[in-house]
Design a protein around this motif. Structure first.
Motif, PDB file in Angstrom:
ATOM      1  N   GLY A  72       0.835  -1.194   0.000  1.00 53.84           N
ATOM      2  CA  GLY A  72       0.000   0.000   0.000  1.00 53.84           C
ATOM      3  C   GLY A  72       0.872   1.246   0.000  1.00 53.84           C
ATOM      4  N   HIS A  73       0.231   2.401  -0.040  1.00 50.92           N
ATOM      5  CA  HIS A  73       0.973   3.667  -0.117  1.00 50.92           C
ATOM      6  C   HIS A  73       1.932   3.822   1.063  1.00 50.92           C
ATOM      7  N   ALA A  77       6.066   3.878   1.019  1.00 45.44           N
ATOM      8  CA  ALA A  77       6.849   4.989   1.559  1.00 45.44           C
ATOM      9  C   ALA A  77       7.862   4.490   2.583  1.00 45.44           C
ATOM     10  N   GLU A  78       7.437   3.576   3.445  1.00 41.96           N
ATOM     11  CA  GLU A  78       8.338   3.025   4.462  1.00 41.96           C
ATOM     12  C   GLU A  78       9.493   2.270   3.814  1.00 41.96           C
ATOM     13  N   LEU A  79       9.178   1.521   2.760  1.00 43.42           N
ATOM     14  CA  LEU A  79      10.213   0.753   2.070  1.00 43.42           C
ATOM     15  C   LEU A  79      11.258   1.678   1.457  1.00 43.42           C
ATOM     16  N   TYR A  80      10.810   2.757   0.830  1.00 38.87           N
ATOM     17  CA  TYR A  80      11.754   3.669   0.192  1.00 38.87           C
ATOM     18  C   TYR A  80      12.586   4.437   1.212  1.00 38.87           C
ATOM     19  N   ILE A 198      17.380   7.435  -5.314  1.00 40.33           N
ATOM     20  CA  ILE A 198      16.243   6.717  -4.743  1.00 40.33           C
ATOM     21  C   ILE A 198      15.040   7.638  -4.603  1.00 40.33           C
ATOM     22  N   SER A 199      15.276   8.883  -4.210  1.00 37.30           N
ATOM     23  CA  SER A 199      14.197   9.853  -4.055  1.00 37.30           C
ATOM     24  C   SER A 199      13.484  10.094  -5.384  1.00 37.30           C
ATOM     25  N   ARG A 200      14.245  10.223  -6.457  1.00 40.59           N
ATOM     26  CA  ARG A 200      13.634  10.460  -7.769  1.00 40.59           C
ATOM     27  C   ARG A 200      12.874   9.221  -8.248  1.00 40.59           C
ATOM     28  N   ALA A 201      13.411   8.052  -7.946  1.00 39.59           N
ATOM     29  CA  ALA A 201      12.707   6.820  -8.310  1.00 39.59           C
ATOM     30  C   ALA A 201      11.380   6.726  -7.561  1.00 39.59           C
ATOM     31  N   PHE A 202      11.389   7.082  -6.287  1.00 36.36           N
ATOM     32  CA  PHE A 202      10.167   7.045  -5.477  1.00 36.36           C
ATOM     33  C   PHE A 202       9.146   8.048  -6.009  1.00 36.36           C
TER      34      PHE A 202
END
Length: 216
Positions: A72-73, A77-80, A198-202
């Motif tokens: 889920g959303h 977010a937690e994973l990233y 990673i931020s841009r991928a997220f």
């Protein structure tokens, strides 16, 4: 007779690869007998592999059945967040400990991946190998182990952010900056470049999710 532990390991790897490659997607039901037939493995190691995947939260219960988990959303977010922290640390340590040979391998990966920009699936596979090489270049076995768990959870994402328009080339440019920082032994720059990547991928993944039909 084959060691049952090896059989379990084979079955685990086969199922995990099938999830990672999209043969089984989030929400798909995994049936023990069907998996045994598909992979040519007896049902006992399949059953043990399924239990292991459930323990790792890659599979969840739906009544008496096991299905591939979805994120889920908030879970995404937690994973990233965790991924950015651990990957940034890996890049920082790689800048300090990577050998000249390891840096050359990373540089070659960036160069060779330019041919895959228009093939998101192939680029995604190569992207995983690139990140894995950075993990290994950190020369920290405990970090490598934890990142392995994180990347197994990434297999639960049904699509790759590299499929977004322009994202493939942008990701390669980011990879180039990461390798340049590692090559220069600049730990702070390597950490920052990896975290930005990673931020841009997220962000790209969030855009892709937001663009989907909510009723689909």
């Amino acid at each position: 007779m084959r060691d049952s532990r090896n059989g379990t390991g084979d079955a685990y790897g086969l199922i995990l690869d099938a999830i990672d490659s999209g043969i089984y997607r989030p929400g798909d039901r995994l049936v023990e007998s069907e998996l045994a037939d598909r992979f040519g493995v007896s049902r006992t190691p399949i059953r043990e592999a399924l239990q292991r995947l459930e323990t790792q939260s890659l599979l969840v219960r739906d009544g008496r059945s096991l299905i591939v988990a979805s994120l889920g959303h908030n879970e995404l977010a937690e994973l990233y967040v965790v991924r950015a922290e651990l990957e940034g640390l890996a890049a920082r340590l790689a800048a300090r400990h990577a050998t000249l040979e390891e840096v050359r391998v990373l540089r070659a990966m960036v160069r060779d991946d330019a041919a895959l920009v228009d093939d998101p699936a192939a680029l995604s596979r190569s992207n995983r190998r690139f990140h894995r090489q950075i993990h290994l270049a950190s020369h920290n076995r405990f970090l490598v182990r934890q990142l392995g768990l994180v990347h197994r959870s990434m297999a639960l994402l049904a699509t790759t952010s590299l499929a977004a328009q322009g994202r493939g080339q942008a990701a390669l440019d980011e990879h180039d900056r990461i390798v340049a920082a590692i090559e220069a032994s600049d730990a702070d720059a390597a950490d920052a470049a990896l975290r930005a990547h990673i931020s841009r991928a997220f962000e790209t993944r969030l855009r892709l999710d937001a663009a989907r039909d909510p009723e689909a």
